[in-house]
Design a protein around this motif. Structure first.
Motif, PDB file in Angstrom:
ATOM      1  N   PRO A  79       0.794  -1.230   0.000  1.00 57.26           N
ATOM      2  CA  PRO A  79       0.000   0.000   0.000  1.00 57.26           C
ATOM      3  C   PRO A  79       0.831   1.287   0.000  1.00 57.26           C
ATOM      4  O   PRO A  79       0.475   2.252  -0.677  1.00 57.26           O
ATOM      5  N   ASP A 116      -2.066   5.044   0.108  1.00 57.90           N
ATOM      6  CA  ASP A 116      -3.081   4.875   1.156  1.00 57.90           C
ATOM      7  C   ASP A 116      -4.252   4.040   0.640  1.00 57.90           C
ATOM      8  O   ASP A 116      -4.331   3.723  -0.546  1.00 57.90           O
ATOM      9  N   LEU A 117      -5.164   3.698   1.539  1.00 58.03           N
ATOM     10  CA  LEU A 117      -6.299   2.842   1.154  1.00 58.03           C
ATOM     11  C   LEU A 117      -7.193   3.528   0.129  1.00 58.03           C
ATOM     12  O   LEU A 117      -7.737   2.876  -0.773  1.00 58.03           O
ATOM     13  N   LEU A 153      -3.176  -7.415   0.570  1.00 62.15           N
ATOM     14  CA  LEU A 153      -2.549  -6.188   1.066  1.00 62.15           C
ATOM     15  C   LEU A 153      -1.467  -6.548   2.079  1.00 62.15           C
ATOM     16  O   LEU A 153      -1.756  -7.219   3.076  1.00 62.15           O
ATOM     17  N   ILE A 163      -1.436  -3.367   6.971  1.00 57.65           N
ATOM     18  CA  ILE A 163      -2.019  -2.020   7.000  1.00 57.65           C
ATOM     19  C   ILE A 163      -2.251  -1.573   8.443  1.00 57.65           C
ATOM     20  O   ILE A 163      -2.953  -0.608   8.685  1.00 57.65           O
ATOM     21  N   VAL A 196      -6.376   0.264  11.674  1.00 59.88           N
ATOM     22  CA  VAL A 196      -5.671   0.622  10.447  1.00 59.88           C
ATOM     23  C   VAL A 196      -4.678   1.745  10.754  1.00 59.88           C
ATOM     24  O   VAL A 196      -5.006   2.682  11.496  1.00 59.88           O
ATOM     25  N   PHE A 207      -2.513   5.188   6.347  1.00 59.94           N
ATOM     26  CA  PHE A 207      -3.227   4.499   5.271  1.00 59.94           C
ATOM     27  C   PHE A 207      -4.728   4.794   5.271  1.00 59.94           C
ATOM     28  O   PHE A 207      -5.385   4.664   4.245  1.00 59.94           O
ATOM     29  N   PHE A 263     -11.462   1.161   5.345  1.00 57.97           N
ATOM     30  CA  PHE A 263     -11.186  -0.241   5.017  1.00 57.97           C
ATOM     31  C   PHE A 263     -12.473  -0.970   4.636  1.00 57.97           C
ATOM     32  O   PHE A 263     -12.515  -1.713   3.649  1.00 57.97           O
ATOM     33  N   LEU A 284     -13.462  -0.062   1.218  1.00 55.07           N
ATOM     34  CA  LEU A 284     -12.588  -0.712   0.240  1.00 55.07           C
ATOM     35  C   LEU A 284     -13.008  -2.167   0.032  1.00 55.07           C
ATOM     36  O   LEU A 284     -13.167  -2.637  -1.098  1.00 55.07           O
TER      37      LEU A 284
END
Ligand code: NOJ
Ligand code: CA
Length: 504
Positions: free
Chosen positions: A15, A28-29, A49, A52, A70, A74, A80, A83
């Motif tokens: 990431p 970043d995410l 990933l 993170i 997290v 990120f 998250f 995502l």
């Protein structure tokens, strides 16, 4: 029906170097979220990933300070969740990197543990008396330096074990409380809906209860590669029970960093331990047909008898990129065909599909304590001066970053990216390539020749490992070739370094 992870192509995201959206130069995410369209277009099935979690970054998040949150650099848990939902929406899956062998020294468990010998968390880690004043408990060597795997803690007058950096103390998996706490960290992410885990240095969890010295003649090696203990099998079964308690067949792929293919294969148990184990022997094979014939046979021998499904890896964040190792774009393309047509689950590392080489760093620019920065350079998204990063990226780009950027390669039907995408597409539509049987075919010595077979569907793959043009007697309908001028038929002329896929 095959389990999904046997059919999948897995794409590793680092990431920090993938895509930045808030201008701090660190991926970043949100950057991953914004680029999912690209990953879906590329045709990969599952994203992995690397860690993170909140971390002081002594080993770039492989030193975890909190397993259930997290890292603010990120994003956060909410992001998250978005995502993950979006990955699922697009028909892909997502696995996390679980780091069970060690925490950060900043993890609250370790802060407690080192505070006194009687603290309830003391036994979460591995503490020993020295062999004498100033002398570590045994001769184990940590990774990346010829230094003891032990650090002395003056306030409690004992040493703690760390197979990696002193900032990464090893957890004590012999302690049932550690097992329970770490199982809970799996549940935390499974409850959120992740599709499984890549399990960091999973072979390290069981430790020799006698703390026997490593053999003197092997002491040039770190304890990491010497640590196999049979107790690991029980631990893996326990971990599996937690993971497989969830629906959707969450996947467990273990990093088993032992330089011993037969031993690695035992980590599949009888189908009751790992689903998949990384197998790094092939990664370092020289690019010669006989070397690959031998390693493919070795993998088949060690996996088939226990119905263990192999994995194939050419690149990751710990090794120099294959484009830097092979130094020939034609060979890198041929290697990609090999990776995606052998029997097993292939893993790609971000930027591999662009043919990226390692970034070249000056002496003062090396940041990673394991000297692996080169492979971890940022992804160039376009040909602008900042290559799609909102500001200067945290480290140098790889060579030829404009020409090898996503935007440029996406528009070039002859690019490495277009080639990867084409083979991925072919694979997706072919049961033979995904799950078919494997058999060798006799051909020229310089050529690795094999078939993937599913009933009537027979695909023959020819990989010319030499720089010579080679005449072969193989014939078939040409489905794919890495030879740029060789797209409309196959007459038995293999170009130098060419790989072809034929329907026979
Ligand atoms: C293996 C990971 O791939 C590597 O990047 C890391 O430094 C070590 N494990 C320690 O967690
Ligand atoms: Ca950022």
């Amino acid at each position: 029906m095959q389990p999904w992870w046997r059919d999948a192509v897995i794409y590793q995201i680092y990431p920090r170097s993938f895509a930045d959206t808030n201008g701090d130069g660190i991926g970043d995410l949100q950057g991953i979220l914004d680029r999912l369209e690209y990953l879906e277009w590329l045709g990969v099935d599952c994203l992995w990933l690397t860690p993170i979690y909140p971390s002081p970054m002594a080993d770039f998040s492989y030193d975890v300070a909190n397993y259930t949150d997290v890292e603010p650099l990120f994003g956060d848990l909410q992001l998250f969740d978005r995502l993950l939902a979006e990955v699922h929406e697009r028909g892909m899956r997502l696995i996390l990197d679980w780091v069970p062998n060690h925490t950060s020294i900043k993890h609250p468990w370790f802060e407690q543990a080192r505070s006194s010998r009687t603290n309830p968390y003391r036994d979460f880690y591995v503490w020993r008396d020295g062999a004498g004043p100033g002398i570590p408990p045994n001769n184990w060597v940590r990774a990346w330096a010829n230094e003891p795997a032990w650090t002395y803690d003056a306030s409690t007058d004992q040493w703690y074990l760390h197979c990696f950096l002193p900032e990464q103390p090893d957890l004590n998996w012999a302690n049932p409380a550690v097992r329970a706490a770490m199982h809970d960290t799996l549940r935390f992410w499974l409850d959120r809906g992740v599709d499984g885990f890549r399990m960091d240095v999973i072979h390290l969890l069981a430790k020799d209860p006698n703390f026997t010295d490593d053999p003197e003649d092997l002491k040039v090696l770190s304890h990491v590669v010497l640590n196999h203990q049979d107790g690991i099998h029980e631990l893996l079964k326990g971990i599996r029970n937690v993971v497989k308690d969830y629906e959707g067949d969450p996947m467990m792929v273990g990093e088993v960093y032992l330089i011993d293919a037969p031993l690695v294969a035992t980590y599949y148990g009888d189908g009751d331990e790992l689903d998949l184990a990384f197998n790094f022997e092939p990664m370092f094979r020289p690019w010669r047909a006989e070397a690959w014939r031998e390693i493919v046979n070795r993998v088949i021998e060690n996996h088939d008898h226990r119905d263990a499904w192999p994995t194939w890896v050419l690149n990751n964040h710990d090794a120099p990129r294959i484009a830097s190792r092979l130094r020939s774009a034609e060979r890198v393309a041929a290697a990609a065909v090999l990776l995606l047509t052998l029997r097993g689950t292939p893993f790609l590392f971000q930027g591999e599909e662009l043919g990226l080489e390692n970034a070249v760093l000056g002496d003062g620019e090396v940041i990673d304590p394991g000297f692996r920065d080169g492979a971890r350079a940022p992804i160039p998204w376009d040909a602008t001066p900042t290559h799609g990063w909102t500001s200067a990226a945290w480290m140098a780009f790889p060579p030829d970053a404009s020409d090898k950027s996503v935007a440029v390669e996406r528009n070039d039907p002859q690019s490495m990216l277009s080639m990867y995408r084409a083979v991925l597409e072919l694979r997706k539509g072919s049961v033979a390539l995904k799950s078919g049987d494997f058999r060798w075919v006799t051909s020229d010595d310089r050529v690795l020749a094999y078939e993937r077979v599913n009933g009537q569907e027979v695909l023959r793959i020819l990989i010319n490992f030499s720089h010579d043009a080679v005449e072969v007697s193989d014939r078939g309908h040409l489905l794919f070739s890495t030879g740029r001028d060789h797209r409309d038929g196959f007459d038995g002329h293999l170009r130098p370094d060419e790989a072809v896929i034929l329907a026979v």
